[in-house]
Design an enzyme around this catalytic site. Structure first.
Site, mmCIF file in Angstrom:
data_model
loop_
_atom_site.group_PDB
_atom_site.id
_atom_site.type_symbol
_atom_site.label_atom_id
_atom_site.label_comp_id
_atom_site.label_asym_id
_atom_site.label_seq_id
_atom_site.Cartn_x
_atom_site.Cartn_y
_atom_site.Cartn_z
ATOM 1 N N VAL A 86 32.190 -53.208 -83.512
ATOM 2 C CA VAL A 86 32.602 -51.813 -83.752
ATOM 3 C C VAL A 86 31.891 -50.921 -82.732
ATOM 4 C CG1 VAL A 86 32.616 -49.908 -85.426
ATOM 5 C CG2 VAL A 86 32.841 -52.255 -86.235
ATOM 6 N N GLU A 126 44.842 -52.102 -73.791
ATOM 7 C CA GLU A 126 45.056 -53.528 -73.571
ATOM 8 C C GLU A 126 46.361 -53.698 -72.784
ATOM 9 O OE1 GLU A 126 42.633 -55.497 -74.761
ATOM 10 O OE2 GLU A 126 41.725 -53.777 -75.731
ATOM 11 N N THR A 142 34.955 -64.728 -76.783
ATOM 12 C CA THR A 142 36.242 -65.266 -76.336
ATOM 13 C C THR A 142 37.370 -64.419 -76.904
ATOM 14 O OG1 THR A 142 36.483 -66.680 -78.288
ATOM 15 C CG2 THR A 142 35.322 -67.626 -76.399
ATOM 16 N N LYS A 199 38.411 -52.704 -87.527
ATOM 17 C CA LYS A 199 37.102 -52.032 -87.524
ATOM 18 C C LYS A 199 36.855 -51.342 -88.868
ATOM 19 C CE LYS A 199 37.340 -51.563 -82.530
ATOM 20 N NZ LYS A 199 37.830 -50.764 -81.411
ATOM 21 N N GLY A 235 42.357 -48.416 -67.503
ATOM 22 C CA GLY A 235 41.653 -49.585 -68.048
ATOM 23 C C GLY A 235 41.241 -49.440 -69.497
ATOM 24 N N ASP A 283 43.959 -52.292 -84.153
ATOM 25 C CA ASP A 283 42.580 -52.465 -83.678
ATOM 26 C C ASP A 283 41.617 -51.709 -84.611
ATOM 27 O OD1 ASP A 283 40.499 -53.019 -81.617
ATOM 28 O OD2 ASP A 283 40.607 -50.856 -81.280
ATOM 29 N N GLU A 301 27.005 -56.478 -83.647
ATOM 30 C CA GLU A 301 27.040 -55.033 -83.408
ATOM 31 C C GLU A 301 28.249 -54.620 -82.565
ATOM 32 O OE1 GLU A 301 24.820 -52.522 -84.595
ATOM 33 O OE2 GLU A 301 26.475 -51.338 -83.809
#
Ligand code: HSE
Length: 363
Positions: A155, A212, A99, A227, A209, A223, A152
């Site tokens: 990242v 974001e 989600t 990670k 694409g 982002d 998994e």
């Protein structure tokens, strides 16, 4: 032949792609892996919730346009999402969480994961939020309930970074990790090298694409920051939080900077890194770095991603591959399900190879 019943939490691009994989190649997967997959519940913010403990027929759901899907009028369906009820009550073996997550507190995905583990269900998720915010707590919760928590896809989507670190480097020491872990920023840096201005490069990344809808987290490094937290904690055993990771994005880099660097044999890259210091502590950061051509990350172009492990016995080992995409991220979930099977049930003698070995005449 074993079977896992899945509850899919979120039915956006990633879990829909997983449903497509199950429906298109379920038999082939069963032959190869020795277990079948069946979806018994789906919840989605827009579509509502759907439960059928005999197995949901995925074909009509996958035939519908994503934005037009509604579970309200289907048998076992409701217009309400009912996440907590479905996660806690429906008899599923594995809760597959994909989600939306708030990167600050990891919610609502964090609660979804907690509810599932408390109910004694395995969890796999592609969400960075719960792992970065509460990875240690969730793994302990899973241990207490005798189930697995796999992530998994948090990242580099299905490109096996975390599992490579966990399974392939026994007996050596990983001293640091460095990665290009955001496709949008890497694509944008490549366009800057070609002389394209930042706003236009970002617009192109959105059209393709990669970025974001709000590309701030891609461009400003947030982002990658999550990670880097996950890599520091999972690969180097640290206990870092997002605020421990100094973060600088690429918005200050101009086409001129990128082209000047190229002229000197350097390439600007947005690098997330985690390093074990001499005193044993682990530090992590996100920053643009001008890498020399011989650096293993310098040749990663376009929306590509890669992570380099610095080790004492092998030197540097680099894994490169896609870092995003519906099917690529759905594959991460499939690899998590396989890991759950291998950890908990692979001794059940259900795979064709194991059966053949068992049945083969001896002597
Ligand atoms: N927008 C991200 C990227 C997706 O560009 O890599 C994966 O987190």
């Amino acid at each position: 032949m074993g079977r896992y019943d899945l509850a899919l939490i979120g039915f956006g691009g990633v879990n829909r792609a997983l449903a497509e994989l199950i429906s298109q190649r379920g038999e082939r997967l069963a032959d190869e892996l020795g277990f079948a997959l069946r979806v018994v519940a789906i919840t989605d913010l827009r579509a509502g919730s759907l439960v059928d403990t005999d197995g949901i027929d995925l074909a009509p759901l996958l035939a519908a346009e994503p934005g037009e899907l509604s579970f309200a009028d289907l048998p076992g369906g409701s217009a309400e999402t009912r996440n907590e009820n479905v996660i806690r009550e429906v008899a599923a073996d594995i809760v597959v969480e994909a989600t939306f997550t708030n990167p600050g507190d990891g919610e609502p995905a964090l609660s979804h994961v907690r509810w599932a583990l408390e109910a004694g269900k395995h969890v796999c998720t592609t969400n960075k939020g719960p792992v970065a915010v509460a990875g240690r707590e969730l793994k302990e919760l899973a241990e207490r309930h005798g189930v697995s928590f796999e992530f998994e896809g948090s990242v580099l989507s299905g490109t096996p970074v975390l599992r490579t670190a966990r399974r392939m480097f026994g007996g050596l020491e990983i001293t640091g990790v460095q990665g290009i872990m955001n496709g949008t920023s890497n694509y944008v840096l490549g366009r800057l090298e070609e002389g394209v201005e930042l706003p236009e490069a970002i617009a192109q990344a959105q059209e393709l694409g990669y970025a974001e809808a709000d590309p701030t987290a891609d461009i400003e490094g947030h982002d990658v920051q999550l990670k880097a937290v996950i890599l520091a904690n999972e690969v180097l055993g640290a206990d870092l939080r997002r605020e421990d990771v100094v973060c600088e994005g690429i918005s200050q880099i101009t086409p001129r900077d990128a082209q000047d660097a190229l002229g000197k044999g350097l390439r600007w890259k947005l690098v997330g890194s985690a390093t074990r210091q001499a005193d044993g502590t682990v530090t992590a950061r996100v920053a643009p770095v001008a890498l020399p051509a011989h650096h293993p990350l310098a040749g990663i172009s376009g929306p590509g991603n890669a992570v380099s492990f610095h080790t004492d016995l092998l030197g540097t080992v680099t894994v490169s591959g896609p870092g995003a995409g519906r099917t690529e991220t759905a594959y991460a979930l499939l690899s998590d399900i396989i890991a759950i099977h291998q950890r908990h049930h692979a001794h059940d003698d259900t795979t064709p190879v194991r059966r053949a070995l068992k049945e083969a005449p001896r002597g």
